[in-house]
Design a protein around this motif. Sequence first.
Motif, PDB file in Angstrom:
ATOM      1  N   LYS A 198       0.985  -1.414   0.006  1.00 53.33           N
ATOM      2  CA  LYS A 198       0.144   0.024   0.015  1.00 53.33           C
ATOM      3  C   LYS A 198       0.766   1.209  -0.047  1.00 53.33           C
ATOM      4  CE  LYS A 198      -3.810  -2.336   2.471  1.00 53.33           C
ATOM      5  NZ  LYS A 198      -4.835  -2.306   3.694  1.00 53.33           N
ATOM      6  N   ILE A 199       0.742   1.811  -1.064  1.00 51.91           N
ATOM      7  CA  ILE A 199       1.579   3.251  -1.275  1.00 51.91           C
ATOM      8  C   ILE A 199       0.709   4.418  -1.402  1.00 51.91           C
ATOM      9  CG2 ILE A 199       3.140   4.248  -2.696  1.00 51.91           C
ATOM     10  CD1 ILE A 199       3.810   1.631  -3.807  1.00 51.91           C
ATOM     11  N   GLU A 200       1.116   5.442  -0.148  1.00 55.78           N
ATOM     12  CA  GLU A 200       0.107   6.442  -0.493  1.00 55.78           C
ATOM     13  C   GLU A 200       1.390   7.822  -0.397  1.00 55.78           C
ATOM     14  OE1 GLU A 200      -2.412   6.814   2.989  1.00 55.78           O
ATOM     15  OE2 GLU A 200      -3.529   5.108   2.298  1.00 55.78           O
ATOM     16  N   LEU A 201       0.997   8.816  -1.046  1.00 57.72           N
ATOM     17  CA  LEU A 201       1.879  10.108  -0.885  1.00 57.72           C
ATOM     18  C   LEU A 201       1.909  10.829   0.281  1.00 57.72           C
ATOM     19  CD1 LEU A 201       1.747  11.464  -4.680  1.00 57.72           C
ATOM     20  CD2 LEU A 201       3.697  10.217  -3.647  1.00 57.72           C
ATOM     21  N   PRO A 202       2.934  11.237   0.903  1.00 56.28           N
ATOM     22  CA  PRO A 202       2.828  11.792   2.342  1.00 56.28           C
ATOM     23  C   PRO A 202       2.281  13.328   1.872  1.00 56.28           C
ATOM     24  CG  PRO A 202       5.119  11.743   1.475  1.00 56.28           C
ATOM     25  CD  PRO A 202       4.363  10.786   0.635  1.00 56.28           C
ATOM     26  N   LYS A 203       2.026  14.048   2.970  1.00 54.81           N
ATOM     27  CA  LYS A 203       1.421  15.258   2.715  1.00 54.81           C
ATOM     28  C   LYS A 203       2.780  16.222   2.398  1.00 54.81           C
ATOM     29  CE  LYS A 203      -2.394  15.592   5.594  1.00 54.81           C
ATOM     30  NZ  LYS A 203      -3.032  16.277   6.852  1.00 54.81           N
ATOM     31  N   ARG A 204       2.583  17.084   1.387  1.00 52.21           N
ATOM     32  CA  ARG A 204       3.682  18.055   0.883  1.00 52.21           C
ATOM     33  C   ARG A 204       3.882  19.001   1.860  1.00 52.21           C
ATOM     34  NH1 ARG A 204       6.161  18.357  -4.289  1.00 52.21           N
ATOM     35  NH2 ARG A 204       4.099  17.485  -5.315  1.00 52.21           N
ATOM     36  N   GLY A 205       5.146  19.433   2.164  1.00 53.48           N
ATOM     37  CA  GLY A 205       5.288  20.863   3.172  1.00 53.48           C
ATOM     38  C   GLY A 205       4.957  21.823   1.944  1.00 53.48           C
TER      39      GLY A 205
END
Length: 267
Positions: free
Chosen positions: A241-248
Motif C-alpha cells: 500500500k503506497i500513499e504519498l505523504p503530505k507535501r510541505g
Amino acid sequence: MARKKQQAAEKLERKVYEKELKRLHIELVKLQQWVVAKGLKVCVIFEGRDGAGKGGTIKAITERVSPRVFRVVALPAPTEREKTQMYGQRYLHHMPAAGEVVIFDRSWYNRAGVERVMGFCTEEQAVKFLSVVPLFERMIVESGILLIKYWLEVSAEEQQRRLEERIHDGRKIWKLSPMDIKSFHRWDDYTRARDEMFAATDSSWAPWYMARSEDKRRVRLNIISHLLAQVPYQDITKEQKIELPKRGKIGRYKPVPYPFRMVDERF
C-alpha cells in the motif's frame, strides 16, 4: 497448418498488440516483484538467425521493468585474453544472483552457430561443445537458476526483407553487422547447425522453445506469455500500500537566479 498460414498473412493489428502488451507488462512487473521478494534466479537465452527479432523481443520484455532486476547481456566478440579462457567462462560472470532476471542476447551457443558455420572454431571444438553443454547447463540449473532457452525462427524471405530494411533505414543501419552480410548466403549451413544443436542440447532440465517470428508483434506477445508461465509467481503488488505523504509548503525557499542554458523549444 491453415491457421498458421493465416496468421503469417495477417499481421496483428497495432491496437490489439498495444492493448495486450500493456496487460503483459503489468504481469511482468508482478513477476519482477516476486523474483525480488523470493530471491529467485532466472536466466533467459535468446538465439536465432540474424533478423529474427531477438532484440525487439527483448526490448518488449524489458521496457517497463527495472534494469537492475532485468539485466540484458549482449557480449561483444571475445578479447584476446578471453579467447584463451575456458569456453563459456566469460558468460558465467553474468549469471543471475538472487532477485535477478538475466537475459542473454545470444549466448554460449555462438559456438554451435556462427562460430561453427563461419569457421571461427574447428569442427572438433564445435562437436566437443555440443557434448559438454548439457552438463554445463545441468550445473547451472542445479545451482538454483531457472534456465529458459528460446529460438526465434524466421523464413528466408522475411529475413532478407528485414536485412534490406536495415540497409535503407538510417535508424536501423547499426543493427546490420559485417557478420550479417558474410553469413547471409549460408542459410542451409545455419539450418544444419541449428538442427544438430537442438538434437544435442534439448534436455529435460534445459529444453529449447521455438517461436515463429514472421510477425514481430505476435512473437513478442507469445514469448512474454510463455515466459510468465515458466516462472510461477504471485501478485504481491497489492500488498504494498503506497500513499504519498503530505507535501510541505512550497515557496519558502527562493531560488537563486542563475543564467541557465536552456534547451531550444522547437516543438
